[in-house]
Design an enzyme around this catalytic site. Sequence first.
Site, PDB file in Angstrom:
ATOM      1  N   GLU A   1      -2.835   3.896   6.863  1.00 45.66           N
ATOM      2  CA  GLU A   1      -2.346   2.914   5.906  1.00 45.66           C
ATOM      3  C   GLU A   1      -2.326   1.513   6.521  1.00 45.66           C
ATOM      4  O   GLU A   1      -1.731   1.298   7.578  1.00 45.66           O
ATOM      5  CB  GLU A   1      -0.937   3.286   5.446  1.00 45.66           C
ATOM      6  CG  GLU A   1      -0.342   2.308   4.459  1.00 45.66           C
ATOM      7  CD  GLU A   1       1.020   2.736   3.924  1.00 45.66           C
ATOM      8  OE1 GLU A   1       1.540   2.056   3.026  1.00 45.66           O
ATOM      9  OE2 GLU A   1       1.552   3.754   4.422  1.00 45.66           O
TER      10      GLU A   1
ATOM     11  N   GLU B   1       5.616   3.805  -4.691  1.00 45.02           N
ATOM     12  CA  GLU B   1       6.525   3.891  -3.547  1.00 45.02           C
ATOM     13  C   GLU B   1       7.535   2.741  -3.585  1.00 45.02           C
ATOM     14  O   GLU B   1       7.580   1.919  -2.679  1.00 45.02           O
ATOM     15  CB  GLU B   1       5.702   3.859  -2.258  1.00 45.02           C
ATOM     16  CG  GLU B   1       6.439   4.308  -1.035  1.00 45.02           C
ATOM     17  CD  GLU B   1       5.587   4.184   0.219  1.00 45.02           C
ATOM     18  OE1 GLU B   1       5.640   5.102   1.045  1.00 45.02           O
ATOM     19  OE2 GLU B   1       4.864   3.172   0.373  1.00 45.02           O
TER      20      GLU B   1
END
Length: 294
Positions: free
Chosen positions: A152, A246
């Site tokens: 990520e 998220e």
Amino acid sequence: MNKLGIFMNFWEKKWDADHIKYVNKAADIGFDILEFQAQPLLDMSEQRMKDIKKAADDRGIELTYSLGLDPAYDVASADDKVRSGGIDYLKRIVERVGFMGGKVISGVSYAGWGVTDYILESGKEDILERSVDSMRQIIKTAEDNGVVYCVEAVNRFESVLINTAVEAVEYVKRVDSKNIGVLLDTYHMNIEENNIGDAIRYAGDYLVNFHTGENNRRAPGRGHIDWDEIFKALKDVDYKGRIVSEPFVMMGGEVGKDIKVWRNLDIPTEESIDAEAAFLLNFEKQKLQQYGLA
């Protein structure tokens, strides 16, 4: 339509919680995916993992996993002992994800999460080489367990190593495995990328997982990010993968401390967060339909 998911810690202030409760909540609201931190798997019995997996299967929920690597296990460390311990630690987590039938683990797991011990004077090459060497060992375990390991790109306050789509793609190319890919996150891209749409298009086929969150860490649609730009870019690259939201909106606990949430961004009740989760799901479904991804 792309599978849509939610991160368990939208609701919870601890990284570990009653996973089955949130499997059912995600299903009741209408999500396809529940994502949660992978570290607690190491403390679960096999029976507990089986129970969570069965609950998810019964409700038609896919489980995906995220990870912010404790600096004590930094696989990019110059300390051989720390690096070796980190490789073993991440291999064990990947094995547990595989045991759960999981297909994807993502996050800041190519180096320690956070940047407090680093001072860079002349680039990242030494850190990068150590991380890539470690990751090549971890990826063998991912290959053996049918797990795709996504790196990520995160903002400068959470990693020194991979901050942009360009850096994430370069890392994946260097590791060179079918079981590694890129995760992009709109919250982080809003800080680091010159143009979010171009970053998505650059990642292209390397993009395996995608996180959504507003500039202020609230639910998509509650801030100033240009979601039309994002969903158009996802259409441009014909992205058919998972989209997991998220948000982090509650101060307090492990999560508030680690994510640096210093004030409540929404009403901190379960009922209010349920309503926000339903809002963001509907918001993303509308964007998928608008841009021909549904």
